[in-house]
Design an enzyme around this catalytic site. Structure first.
Site, PDB file in Angstrom:
ATOM      1  N   HIS C  80     -56.408  -7.461  22.113  1.00 50.27           N
ATOM      2  CA  HIS C  80     -55.205  -7.255  22.917  1.00 50.27           C
ATOM      3  C   HIS C  80     -54.219  -8.395  22.685  1.00 50.27           C
ATOM      4  O   HIS C  80     -53.044  -8.167  22.400  1.00 50.27           O
ATOM      5  CB  HIS C  80     -55.589  -7.158  24.392  1.00 50.27           C
ATOM      6  CG  HIS C  80     -54.422  -7.253  25.326  1.00 50.27           C
ATOM      7  ND1 HIS C  80     -53.499  -6.242  25.482  1.00 50.27           N
ATOM      8  CD2 HIS C  80     -54.019  -8.244  26.156  1.00 50.27           C
ATOM      9  CE1 HIS C  80     -52.583  -6.610  26.361  1.00 50.27           C
ATOM     10  NE2 HIS C  80     -52.870  -7.811  26.790  1.00 50.27           N
ATOM     11  N   ASP C 109     -26.198  -6.193   3.948  1.00 50.97           N
ATOM     12  CA  ASP C 109     -27.660  -6.225   3.937  1.00 50.97           C
ATOM     13  C   ASP C 109     -28.047  -7.693   4.062  1.00 50.97           C
ATOM     14  O   ASP C 109     -27.204  -8.538   4.285  1.00 50.97           O
ATOM     15  CB  ASP C 109     -28.225  -5.601   2.655  1.00 50.97           C
ATOM     16  CG  ASP C 109     -29.608  -4.974   2.907  1.00 50.97           C
ATOM     17  OD1 ASP C 109     -30.485  -5.647   3.499  1.00 50.97           O
ATOM     18  OD2 ASP C 109     -29.797  -3.819   2.544  1.00 50.97           O
ATOM     19  N   TRP C 144     -57.726 -14.724  21.079  1.00 51.94           N
ATOM     20  CA  TRP C 144     -56.590 -14.709  20.144  1.00 51.94           C
ATOM     21  C   TRP C 144     -56.301 -16.114  19.641  1.00 51.94           C
ATOM     22  O   TRP C 144     -55.641 -16.301  18.652  1.00 51.94           O
ATOM     23  CB  TRP C 144     -55.351 -14.108  20.819  1.00 51.94           C
ATOM     24  CG  TRP C 144     -54.498 -15.108  21.538  1.00 51.94           C
ATOM     25  CD1 TRP C 144     -54.696 -15.607  22.785  1.00 51.94           C
ATOM     26  CD2 TRP C 144     -53.312 -15.747  21.040  1.00 51.94           C
ATOM     27  NE1 TRP C 144     -53.714 -16.501  23.100  1.00 51.94           N
ATOM     28  CE2 TRP C 144     -52.851 -16.614  22.058  1.00 51.94           C
ATOM     29  CE3 TRP C 144     -52.594 -15.667  19.840  1.00 51.94           C
ATOM     30  CZ2 TRP C 144     -51.707 -17.405  21.905  1.00 51.94           C
ATOM     31  CZ3 TRP C 144     -51.453 -16.443  19.695  1.00 51.94           C
ATOM     32  CH2 TRP C 144     -51.020 -17.302  20.731  1.00 51.94           C
ATOM     33  N   SER C 174     -46.081 -12.951   5.858  1.00 54.00           N
ATOM     34  CA  SER C 174     -44.997 -11.996   6.104  1.00 54.00           C
ATOM     35  C   SER C 174     -43.878 -12.637   6.915  1.00 54.00           C
ATOM     36  O   SER C 174     -42.696 -12.512   6.588  1.00 54.00           O
ATOM     37  CB  SER C 174     -45.559 -10.785   6.862  1.00 54.00           C
ATOM     38  OG  SER C 174     -44.525 -10.063   7.473  1.00 54.00           O
ATOM     39  N   SER C 175     -44.269 -13.347   7.966  1.00 55.89           N
ATOM     40  CA  SER C 175     -43.259 -13.948   8.841  1.00 55.89           C
ATOM     41  C   SER C 175     -42.453 -15.020   8.131  1.00 55.89           C
ATOM     42  O   SER C 175     -41.234 -15.096   8.299  1.00 55.89           O
ATOM     43  CB  SER C 175     -43.931 -14.550  10.074  1.00 55.89           C
ATOM     44  OG  SER C 175     -44.512 -13.541  10.855  1.00 55.89           O
ATOM     45  N   HIS C 258     -47.253 -23.236  20.477  1.00 56.22           N
ATOM     46  CA  HIS C 258     -46.182 -23.367  21.425  1.00 56.22           C
ATOM     47  C   HIS C 258     -44.836 -22.915  20.870  1.00 56.22           C
ATOM     48  O   HIS C 258     -44.157 -22.098  21.503  1.00 56.22           O
ATOM     49  CB  HIS C 258     -46.088 -24.734  22.098  1.00 56.22           C
ATOM     50  CG  HIS C 258     -45.252 -24.566  23.295  1.00 56.22           C
ATOM     51  ND1 HIS C 258     -45.747 -24.059  24.480  1.00 56.22           N
ATOM     52  CD2 HIS C 258     -43.914 -24.608  23.437  1.00 56.22           C
ATOM     53  CE1 HIS C 258     -44.726 -23.867  25.303  1.00 56.22           C
ATOM     54  NE2 HIS C 258     -43.620 -24.198  24.697  1.00 56.22           N
ATOM     55  N   GLU C 260     -44.511 -20.746  18.854  1.00 59.61           N
ATOM     56  CA  GLU C 260     -44.673 -19.295  18.784  1.00 59.61           C
ATOM     57  C   GLU C 260     -44.173 -18.615  20.057  1.00 59.61           C
ATOM     58  O   GLU C 260     -43.548 -17.553  19.999  1.00 59.61           O
ATOM     59  CB  GLU C 260     -46.140 -18.944  18.541  1.00 59.61           C
ATOM     60  CG  GLU C 260     -46.520 -17.479  18.711  1.00 59.61           C
ATOM     61  CD  GLU C 260     -45.920 -16.561  17.660  1.00 59.61           C
ATOM     62  OE1 GLU C 260     -45.295 -17.073  16.710  1.00 59.61           O
ATOM     63  OE2 GLU C 260     -46.049 -15.339  17.795  1.00 59.61           O
ATOM     64  N   TYR C 262     -41.805 -19.571  21.898  1.00 59.32           N
ATOM     65  CA  TYR C 262     -40.341 -19.538  21.844  1.00 59.32           C
ATOM     66  C   TYR C 262     -39.876 -18.532  20.817  1.00 59.32           C
ATOM     67  O   TYR C 262     -38.844 -17.886  20.993  1.00 59.32           O
ATOM     68  CB  TYR C 262     -39.781 -20.936  21.588  1.00 59.32           C
ATOM     69  CG  TYR C 262     -40.080 -21.819  22.753  1.00 59.32           C
ATOM     70  CD1 TYR C 262     -40.849 -22.964  22.615  1.00 59.32           C
ATOM     71  CD2 TYR C 262     -39.656 -21.463  24.026  1.00 59.32           C
ATOM     72  CE1 TYR C 262     -41.164 -23.731  23.712  1.00 59.32           C
ATOM     73  CE2 TYR C 262     -39.972 -22.224  25.124  1.00 59.32           C
ATOM     74  CZ  TYR C 262     -40.737 -23.356  24.969  1.00 59.32           C
ATOM     75  OH  TYR C 262     -41.074 -24.100  26.054  1.00 59.32           O
ATOM     76  N   SER C 273     -28.227 -12.006  26.328  1.00 58.50           N
ATOM     77  CA  SER C 273     -26.912 -12.628  26.183  1.00 58.50           C
ATOM     78  C   SER C 273     -25.896 -11.684  25.568  1.00 58.50           C
ATOM     79  O   SER C 273     -24.697 -11.946  25.633  1.00 58.50           O
ATOM     80  CB  SER C 273     -27.017 -13.898  25.334  1.00 58.50           C
ATOM     81  OG  SER C 273     -27.970 -14.775  25.872  1.00 58.50           O
ATOM     82  N   HIS C 307     -49.619 -29.444  26.121  1.00 53.86           N
ATOM     83  CA  HIS C 307     -49.755 -29.043  27.515  1.00 53.86           C
ATOM     84  C   HIS C 307     -50.740 -27.883  27.630  1.00 53.86           C
ATOM     85  O   HIS C 307     -51.129 -27.509  28.725  1.00 53.86           O
ATOM     86  CB  HIS C 307     -48.409 -28.705  28.160  1.00 53.86           C
ATOM     87  CG  HIS C 307     -47.711 -27.491  27.596  1.00 53.86           C
ATOM     88  ND1 HIS C 307     -46.368 -27.452  27.390  1.00 53.86           N
ATOM     89  CD2 HIS C 307     -48.162 -26.277  27.217  1.00 53.86           C
ATOM     90  CE1 HIS C 307     -46.020 -26.272  26.908  1.00 53.86           C
ATOM     91  NE2 HIS C 307     -47.094 -25.536  26.797  1.00 53.86           N
ATOM     92  N   HIS C 308     -51.174 -27.351  26.494  1.00 52.74           N
ATOM     93  CA  HIS C 308     -52.252 -26.370  26.521  1.00 52.74           C
ATOM     94  C   HIS C 308     -53.613 -27.050  26.543  1.00 52.74           C
ATOM     95  O   HIS C 308     -54.632 -26.384  26.587  1.00 52.74           O
ATOM     96  CB  HIS C 308     -52.171 -25.474  25.277  1.00 52.74           C
ATOM     97  CG  HIS C 308     -50.903 -24.692  25.187  1.00 52.74           C
ATOM     98  ND1 HIS C 308     -50.769 -23.430  25.701  1.00 52.74           N
ATOM     99  CD2 HIS C 308     -49.700 -25.005  24.638  1.00 52.74           C
ATOM    100  CE1 HIS C 308     -49.535 -22.990  25.469  1.00 52.74           C
ATOM    101  NE2 HIS C 308     -48.866 -23.919  24.841  1.00 52.74           N
ATOM    102  N   THR C 333     -33.696 -24.135  29.649  1.00 50.49           N
ATOM    103  CA  THR C 333     -34.060 -22.782  30.008  1.00 50.49           C
ATOM    104  C   THR C 333     -33.373 -22.374  31.307  1.00 50.49           C
ATOM    105  O   THR C 333     -32.819 -21.278  31.422  1.00 50.49           O
ATOM    106  CB  THR C 333     -35.578 -22.670  30.172  1.00 50.49           C
ATOM    107  OG1 THR C 333     -36.214 -23.342  29.089  1.00 50.49           O
ATOM    108  CG2 THR C 333     -36.018 -21.229  30.179  1.00 50.49           C
ATOM    109  N   LYS C 336     -29.696 -21.599  30.841  1.00 57.75           N
ATOM    110  CA  LYS C 336     -29.410 -20.242  30.366  1.00 57.75           C
ATOM    111  C   LYS C 336     -29.365 -19.266  31.524  1.00 57.75           C
ATOM    112  O   LYS C 336     -28.467 -18.419  31.621  1.00 57.75           O
ATOM    113  CB  LYS C 336     -30.507 -19.786  29.405  1.00 57.75           C
ATOM    114  CG  LYS C 336     -30.323 -20.204  27.975  1.00 57.75           C
ATOM    115  CD  LYS C 336     -31.417 -19.537  27.161  1.00 57.75           C
ATOM    116  CE  LYS C 336     -31.535 -20.122  25.790  1.00 57.75           C
ATOM    117  NZ  LYS C 336     -30.547 -19.568  24.865  1.00 57.75           N
ATOM    118  N   ARG C 455     -60.384 -17.135  33.241  1.00 52.76           N
ATOM    119  CA  ARG C 455     -59.992 -16.131  32.253  1.00 52.76           C
ATOM    120  C   ARG C 455     -61.184 -15.676  31.458  1.00 52.76           C
ATOM    121  O   ARG C 455     -62.200 -16.373  31.362  1.00 52.76           O
ATOM    122  CB  ARG C 455     -59.038 -16.760  31.230  1.00 52.76           C
ATOM    123  CG  ARG C 455     -57.673 -17.071  31.679  1.00 52.76           C
ATOM    124  CD  ARG C 455     -56.950 -17.835  30.591  1.00 52.76           C
ATOM    125  NE  ARG C 455     -56.344 -16.919  29.624  1.00 52.76           N
ATOM    126  CZ  ARG C 455     -55.368 -17.276  28.809  1.00 52.76           C
ATOM    127  NH1 ARG C 455     -54.925 -18.484  28.814  1.00 52.76           N
ATOM    128  NH2 ARG C 455     -54.866 -16.406  27.960  1.00 52.76           N
TER     129      ARG C 455
END
Lengths: 114, 336, 804
Positions: C80, C109, C144, C174-175, C258, C260, C262, C273, C307-308, C333, C336, C455
């Site tokens: 998941h 393009d 994950w 790919s990314s 982290h 990721e 964002y 926006s 912080h993880h 943040t 915004k 968890r």
């Protein structure tokens, strides 16, 4: 067959000031000589006992100098658009900062500085 | 209880009130993190309350403003184009500084508590070595030279330091009422230090995913008055019971002759180190790391087929008969 | 009718009908089709991930439930998470980047259309490969985030983790390829008048995301390479007994992980926006500030990863540093969010479905962001991390943030992409179902976490009291499912018989609304002019002083526009990669076959347009050649790759439990010679480039071959060194030094080898007379790669060999 850039054609602005547009062969050879000299100095520095207390900073400075010479001259960044410098320098800064943080977090930065 | 104590009690009430408001329910469950029974837990709750209230107020303001704006500025038919305002420097500065100030209010107590709760444990603290294994906990008390499993006893009012050691994968030791969690990382030496202040039995469990039965790795932490603790320690240090007759005696003989001795220690009988120390198994309230109450039926079922109760467990079914398992269960339960 | 819209009504009778049929989709390089491919594929994986979530919620709805067993549950939450992050949310973002970015910047393009197709096919292969694990009954089941050492062979002997680590590496490739493409597109293909600050905020957020991708993915790639080597080749990166530090995996993973998040949220911020100003009929309040805050978030996002790890025992100094950095990030943040509120304030708000989702995001992301601030305090986090509190937080920001933003975008751009309108009433019902279902599902989880529920547990006893709240959460989850189902119904009805959409159904502000719905294959008849931010709006309504720009000249015959030609080489390369991955799990022969297919496809890809003069000059609007900018972006990514490899070497230095140790075995004089050799090869390379630029074919051949030969000499030195080390007892498996040394220098050597191959290819081209002055850029690109490899060696030489 295809032209992905569909901007109305106009002459592309030169990448760099015409005078230094490409560093001449002479400049390249000079850089190569300096690189060789620094490498020789690095190698000798290992064996010079008097240098041991400052050996690590000395080696770091010398290799940084070689790094800069190759990037600025061989890779032409000195003469190219600032956008490219920004892309590379930004990435390099973040990579270096993270590498240093990793060393600090694993306690190896102090070990390294010994 | 001085003013700081009162402030702490107030903040605890405030936090509990806030959560209840949101949850519509009590804050006191068996594994709650909101009812502290140690200095560590109280320090945490102090910061927890500040942040929670700040968060609630900010959320309420933002949602209220949002709701009001949506109602007040709904499009009306045939309305003219609204004024095309592009920005306002002062506002930008204002709502950059305001959050920064709120964060300051959060950051200062945070850093204080971080340093206060990670200092060296006081001299004379009771040391317990906690070994996290797939999927149970070993507790040993170096000062007393005893080893037990899954149920940890501490004397109230005395500083304790839990040294967390890992033998296989990463686990995390967490008994919420006693404080925050700390990971058990093989090769690293983490620790938790706190002073429990209220007697009781507190539940917790492993909080870092560690494989198949991660969910089945529970902890019982018993905080008791010093004399009760000393009595418990004395019985733990005593040699293993040797039943003379009845099913327990049969069980003892079976145990000593079976594969059990390869994995388990019963002091004076066997010295296996792969599974929990069973010398005083009978003194524990639960088995299989807190999964089931320690009754003769449950222990029998466990011995007959451990993987059926605890998926993936390393203890195999030994092919014993029901009667054999029952007698070993009787023996184990006699090991008080 | 305004001038602007009149231009859109011109019939496109001169344009050939766009090809249809399966093959045209397989070989497409059209950014719009690739966007649709991404979107449909992502949605499919999203549904799969959603089903996995519903099964999880069913299992947890009651204490002691036996719907699924422990191992199945562990696989479910692993799949998941992995699916939603990599196969759903990220590609949804890519769908929008692909479709909209060229339109929004008035390009026809992206910079590299075939590379764009390659990114999609590699993504598809990666996603299929990951889910193939389900078919053979070995789905990944270690989370994950795959913490070592649970993921090492002793504790996870099956194929599960192998599927996971291989597919993540494929998806990462790919990314990164796509990110380089979009960086060059956005920086180098804007029309005259569109300065960076005049770009739509969505394009800006896209640009920041691409930089995050190229700098974050290398970290997890390195972590995965270490895991792969531990599992396949017996190295010791995560082997505690050999002296490894298990924090290493967590650091490498979160240095990626982290940024990721964002990567996952900034596109949604960009969409909001765009949506809010259109439906409030006001410009985005403080657009430059919103842009800068996005950039700041991206930049600072690299400084908060631990912080993880507040519960892992990093010590109070590290805890405090990361706590403060994390708190700081909440400021841009929050800024915004305030700017969005100010955008709505004083507006004339139309309650379309898109607006509902955008507004929903503001509410739910605020809650998610605030719970994030709670986590930023280490003491509090010690009670919240690894509990359902953080599960609540992450779903508030990922569903309430990312998904709501993407759904807003889907409803906003649906008319543009499909040429039809969705049903607003159905859409609003969808929103409310999803919104209410989501809050019912996840708000109680804050409480569950506070009540001590960790968890990743497949069950829990009733005595915990967690049962009723879990049941409520499950009900909410099905509410979300119902909402998504309704969206599918809405979409299907729209596609079949929805009302046709005009070019500009919403009175939009940005350039994509200035062409038909859907756009013709060539996007725009004329490249639109840019007068400022919200340029299209100004054309229609005038600027602040009510002035409108001068009318446009009539559109030229679209027949003169050349579009990128379709190509089948991207899918061939992707299939090669897939074969190699399958081979890694089955037979070495298949790995070699896959690699050969990949290499062959890559060569044909590279040579496909060799004879096309239009490909010779790919200068963009900044005056920089697309390919040059791309290689520099790639080298930036490589800085992170080698930076983390080198940092690992240094972090593990001195921790080997057995010998041989570096000082016993490294040969300084020999390595100094090989370093000199590599430095001189760079000199030969610049001489080669100068010769090609001059048109001096003889010298070009000499220096190109010389560079390649010097490269081969370096590889020879390395081969000798490696063989000598093995004889002395230092193998890859011997100790930590063996692991870190061989992987670091081996990867560098691999880069050298690829460079030699590249140079020899150019040399052969030159020998056959096919390298002219027009091809100088190709040589320059190869040179940049070569010099970079040299520069990395300078660093390795110093830090590995010289420093004691």
């Amino acid at each position: 067959m295809s032209d992905p850039s569909t901007v109305p054609t106009r002459p592309a602005p030169p990448d760099a000031p015409v005078a230094g547009e490409h560093a001449s062969v002479a400049v390249y050879v000079k850089v190569a000589v300096i690189l060789t000299l620094i490498t020789a100095m690095e190698f000798s520095a290992i064996y010079i006992r008097q240098l041991t207390p400052i050996l690590i900073p000395l080696l770091l400075v010398m290799s940084a100098a070689k790094f800069a010479l190759v990037v600025l001259f061989f890779m032409h960044l000195r003469y190219d658009s600032r956008a490219l410098s920004f892309i590379f320098a930004g990435s390099l800064t973040i990579a270096t900062a993270i590498a240093l943080a990793l060393l600090a977090l694993t306690g190896q930065l102090l070990h390294f500085q010994r | 209880m001085g003013t700081s104590g009162r402030a702490r009690r107030l903040s605890r009430l405030g936090l509990a009130g806030a959560t209840s408001l949101l949850a519509g329910c009590g804050w006191n469950g068996p594994q709650t993190s909101l009812v502290p029974v140690s200095d560590f837990a109280r320090e945490i709750l102090h910061v927890y309350a500040i942040i929670t209230w700040a968060a609630i107020v900010i959320a309420a303001v933002v949602v209220a403003v949002l709701g009001w704006v949506l109602l007040r500025f709904r499009a009306r038919p045939d309305a003219a184009l609204p004024r095309q305002i592009r920005g306002h420097a002062l506002l930008e500065i204002g709502w950059t500084i305001a959050p920064a100030l709120v964060l300051l209010v959060i950051a200062v107590p945070t850093i204080h508590v971080v340093f206060r709760t990670q200092g060296a444990p006081p001299a004379g603290a009771l040391e317990v070595i906690v070994r996290g294994k797939q999927w149970w906990w070993e507790f040993s008390y170096p000062a007393y030279q005893i080893t037990t499993a899954n149920e940890l006893h501490l004397p109230v009012g005395r500083p304790a330091v839990l040294r967390l050691e890992g033998d296989d994968v990463i686990h995390s030791f967490w008994v919420p009422q006693l404080g925050g969690k700390r990971d058990v990382i093989p090769g690293r030496h983490n620790q938790l230090s706190f002073t429990p202040d209220t007697p009781g039995t507190y539940l917790g469990q492993c909080a870092e995913f560690c494989g198949t039965s991660h969910a089945n790795m529970l902890v019982r932490l018993i905080v008791e008055p010093t004399d009760t603790f000393e009595r418990w320690m004395a019985s733990e240090r005593a040699p293993a019971a040797q039943p003379q007759s009845g099913p327990a005696a049969d069980g003892a003989a079976l145990f000593a002759a079976s594969a059990c001795v390869g994995c388990h220690t019963v002091r004076g009988v066997s010295s296996g180190v792969i599974g929990p120390d069973l010398t005083h198994f009978g003194g524990r309230a639960t088995l299989a790391a807190g999964m089931l109450p320690s009754t003769v039926d449950n222990v029998t079922a466990w011995i007959l087929d451990p993987p059926r109760i605890k998926p993936g467990v390393k203890m195999p079914a030994l092919g014993l008969s029901e009667a054999q398992a029952r007698s070993i269960a009787a023996y184990l339960l006699s090991l008080k | 009718m305004t001038v602007a819209t009149r231009a859109l009504e011109l019939p496109h009778t001169h344009v050939a009908a766009e090809a249809t049929g399966l093959w045209s989709w397989v070989t497409t390089v059209d950014h719009k089709r690739i966007g649709i491919l991404y979107g449909v594929t992502a949605f499919g994986f999203f549904l799969l991930g959603g089903i996995e979530a519903l099964i999880i919620r069913l299992q947890l709805a009651r204490p002691g439930n036996t719907l699924v067993g422990a191992d199945t549950f562990n696989a479910l939450f692993t799949m998941h998470g992995t699916t939603m992050v990599f196969l759903a949310i990220m590609p949804f973002g890519s769908a929008f980047f692909n479709y909209l970015v060229p339109l929004m910047i008035g390009a026809r393009d992206v910079a590299f259309p075939r590379l764009n197709a390659l990114s999609y096919w590699i993504f598809l292969i990666g996603g299929l490969f990951l889910n193939a694990s389900l078919l053979i009954g070995a789905p990944p089941d270690t989370g994950w985030f795959g913490y070592a050492n649970l993921t090492t062979r002793p504790f996870s002997p099956g194929l599960n983790v192998d599927f996971w680590l291989l597919s993540l590496q494929i998806l990462g490739a790919s990314s990164i390829i796509a990110a380089i493409n979009f960086i060059v597109t956005i920086v180098n293909m804007r029309p005259p008048g569109m300065t960076l600050m005049r770009m739509p905020v969505f394009v800006w957020m896209t640009l920041v995301v691409q930089f995050l991708v190229i700098l974050a993915f290398p970290a997890v790639t390195v972590g995965l390479i270490f895991l792969m080597f531990d599992r396949f080749f017996g190295t010791h990166f995560y082997d505690v007994a050999a002296g490894a530090d298990l924090h290493l995996w967590q650091h490498l993973f979160w240095i990626f992980g982290h940024p990721e998040v964002y990567i996952l949220i900034l596109p949604a911020f960009g969409i909001v926006s765009e949506v809010l100003p259109v439906f409030a009929r006001k410009p985005l309040f403080g657009a430059p500030v919103v842009i800068y805050s996005g950039v700041l978030i991206g930049f600072f996002g690299f400084g908060v990863w631990s912080h993880h790890m507040f519960a892992t025992g990093m010590g109070p100094v590290a805890d405090s540093a990361f706590a403060i950095m994390t708190m700081l990030i909440s400021i841009p943040t929050g800024v915004k969010i305030f700017n969005w509120l100010a955008t709505l304030w004083g507006g004339s708000i139309r309650g379309t479905t898109a607006l509902h989702f955008a507004v929903g995001l503001i509410a739910t992301f605020t809650i998610g962001g605030l719970s994030g601030i709670m986590h930023s305090s280490p003491p509090v986090d010690l009670q919240q991390t690894d509990t359902y509190f953080v599960v609540a937080h992450l779903h508030y920001v990922l569903i309430g943030g990312s998904l709501f933003g993407l759904l807003a975008g889907a409803h906003y751009w649906w008319p543009k992409i499909t040429g039809r309108l969705l049903d607003e009433r159905l859409g609003r019902l969808t929103f409310w179902l999803v919104f209410v279902g989501f809050n019912v599902a996840f708000f109680p989880q804050h409480y569950l976490g506070a009540m001590g529920m960790p968890r990743r547990i497949y069950t829990y006893p009733a005595s915990t009291g967690w049962g009723p709240w879990n049941l409520l959460s499950t009900v909410g989850a099905f509410g979300i499912g119902l909402g998504i189902l309704l969206f599918i119904v809405d979409a299907a009805r729209s596609l079949r018989s929805g009302p046709r959409a005009p070019a500009d159904p919403w009175d939009g502000r940005t350039l994509e609304w200035r062409t038909s719905s859907p756009p013709p294959p060539h996007d725009f008849d004329t490249i639109p002019p840019v007068y400022g931010r919200d340029t299209f709006w100004r054309e229609k309504h005038g600027d602040a002083q009510g002035r409108k720009p001068a009318p446009l000249p009539p559109a030229p015959d679209p027949h003169g526009i050349h579009l990128p030609a379709p190509s089948h080489w991207p899918i061939v390369v992707a299939v090669g990669a897939g074969l190699a991955a399958v081979g890694a799990l089955t037979h070495l022969a298949l790995v070699l076959l896959g690699a050969l297919v990949l290499l062959y496809g890559a060569f044909r890809f590279a040579f496909e347009h060799r004879r096309d003069p239009a490909h010779a000059d790919q200068t963009g609007t900044t005056g920089i050649d697309h390919r040059k900018m791309a290689i520099w972006a790639f080298l930036g990514s490589e800085c992170m790759l080698f930076g983390t490899l080198i940092a690992t070497y240094l972090a593990y230095k001195g921790r080997s439990v057995t010998g041989p140790h570096p000082h016993e075995i490294l040969n300084l004089p020999l390595t100094t010679l090989s370093t000199f050799d590599l430095l001189m090869s760079s000199l030969l390379m610049v001489l080669a480039l100068a010769a090609v630029q001059r048109g001096d074919r003889g010298q070009a051949r000499l220096w190109l071959l010389g560079t390649a030969v010097f490269g081969l000499i370096f590889l020879g030195f390395q081969a000798y060194e490696f063989t000598h080390f093995v004889h002395e007892g230092l193998t890859l498996q011997q100790n930590l030094f063996g692991s870190t040394f061989f992987v670091l220098t081996g990867f560098h050597g691999g880069h050298v080898a690829l460079g030699v191959l590249w140079l020899l290819t150019l040399w052969v081209l030159d020998v056959r007379g096919k390298l002219s002055t027009l091809d100088a850029m190709k040589v320059e690109i190869a040179g940049l790669y070569w010099h970079f490899v040299d520069v990395v060696w300078i660093v390795i030489f110093t830090l590995v060999y010289l420093v004691p």
